[in-house]
Design a protein around this motif. Structure first.
Motif, short mmCIF file in Angstrom:
data_model
loop_
_atom_site.label_atom_id
_atom_site.label_comp_id
_atom_site.label_asym_id
_atom_site.label_seq_id
_atom_site.Cartn_x
_atom_site.Cartn_y
_atom_site.Cartn_z
N ALA A 146 0.83 -1.21 0.00
CA ALA A 146 0.00 0.00 0.00
C ALA A 146 0.86 1.26 0.00
CB ALA A 146 -0.94 0.00 1.19
N ARG A 147 2.03 1.20 0.64
CA ARG A 147 2.88 2.40 0.76
C ARG A 147 3.92 2.51 -0.35
NH1 ARG A 147 3.63 1.21 6.88
NH2 ARG A 147 1.69 2.06 7.68
N ARG B 195 2.48 0.48 -4.84
CA ARG B 195 1.05 0.74 -5.03
C ARG B 195 0.48 -0.05 -6.22
NH1 ARG B 195 -2.69 2.72 -1.46
NH2 ARG B 195 -4.56 2.80 -2.70
N TYR C 231 -0.69 -3.39 -4.95
CA TYR C 231 -1.92 -3.23 -4.16
C TYR C 231 -3.10 -2.97 -5.08
CZ TYR C 231 -5.26 -1.21 -0.90
OH TYR C 231 -6.40 -0.95 -0.17
N ASP C 232 -2.94 -2.06 -6.04
CA ASP C 232 -4.03 -1.73 -6.96
C ASP C 232 -4.43 -2.92 -7.81
OD1 ASP C 232 -4.13 0.85 -5.96
OD2 ASP C 232 -2.93 1.72 -7.60
#
Length: 199
Positions: free
Chosen positions: A104-105, A108, A111-112
C-alpha cells in the motif's frame, strides 16, 4: 525454463511475498532456493518487477477460478456476494500485515492490481443484487465498495481478528440491503448455520 519449474518458482515467490513482504524477496535468494543461478533467473525474468508481474498474473488467474467456483456453489446473487466477501476477508489473512503495509505504501501498483481483481468481481455481484432489488436502489455501488474494501484492509493491517472482519463485512452488507434483501440474507444465514451444524 519449463512449465513445472516456472509454477514452482511462482509458488515460492508468492509465498515469500505473503510472508516477508516485497523488499525481503531478493533475486539471489530466490535463485538459491530454486537451485539455479541468479544469472539464469535474471536471464529469464530480467528484473524483480517482471517476476512480480508474473506472480500477479498467476494470482489474478487463481482468483478468477475461485470466483467461478463460488458462483457455481452459490448461484443466488446475494449468497454469491456474501461468500465473495468472506473470500475477500480470507484473502487478506493469507498474507502477513507487513506485505499489505508495504504494497500500500511502496508498491502501489501491486496493491491496486490485487484490489482491482476483487473490486471488479464485487462490483458486478453487487450490481446484480441491485438489479434484483436486493440492495437499496440509490446505493452508489462504487463508493460503498471503496468504503467496504478500505475498512476491511485497515482492520487487517491493524491486526484485528478475522472474525471481526467477517462480522464487519456482514453488517456493512446488511446496512445496504432492501427489505427483500434482508429477507433473503436471513435465508442465507439460516442455510449457513444449518450447514455448520451438520459438520
Amino acid at each position: 525454463m519449463n512449465e513445472h519449474v516456472e509454477k514452482k518458482l511462482i509458488a515460492l515467490v508468492s509465498r515469500s511475498l505473503r510472508q516477508y513482504g516485497v523488499r525481503a524477496v531478493r533475486m539471489d535468494v530466490i535463485a538459491r532456493e530454486m537451485n539455479m543461478s541468479k544469472r539464469t533467473l535474471s536471464k529469464v525474468y530480467k528484473t524483480k518487477d517482471n517476476l512480480l508481474n508474473i506472480c500477479l498474473e498467476a494470482y489474478a488467474d487463481r482468483m478468477r477460478n475461485l470466483f467461478q467456483i463460488i458462483r457455481c456453489n452459490y448461484p443466488e446473487p446475494l449468497a454469491f456476494w456474501r461468500e465473495l466477501s468472506k473470500a475477500f476477508v480470507e484473502n487478506l489473512y493469507k498474507a502477513e500485515s507487513v506485505f499489505w503495509c508495504e504494497v500500500a505504501r511502496c508498491y502501489r501498483y501491486i496493491y491496486d492490481a490485487i484490489q482491482n481483481v476483487w473490486f471488479g468481481e464485487m462490483e458486478r455481484g453487487l450490481l446484480v443484487c441491485q438489479t434484483e432489488r436486493l440492495v437499496l436502489p440509490d446505493l452508489d455501488v462504487r463508493k460503498f465498495l471503496a468504503s467496504f474494501t478500505t475498512m476491511l484492509y485497515q482492520a487487517r493491517v491493524t491486526e484485528c481478528p478475522s472474525e471481526m472482519l467477517h462480522d464487519s463485512a456482514y453488517y456493512m452488507l446488511r446496512g445496504v440491503l432492501s427489505e427483500p434483501g434482508l429477507t433473503r440474507l436471513g435465508q442465507c444465514s439460516v442455510h449457513d448455520s444449518s450447514i455448520m451444524h451438520h459438520r
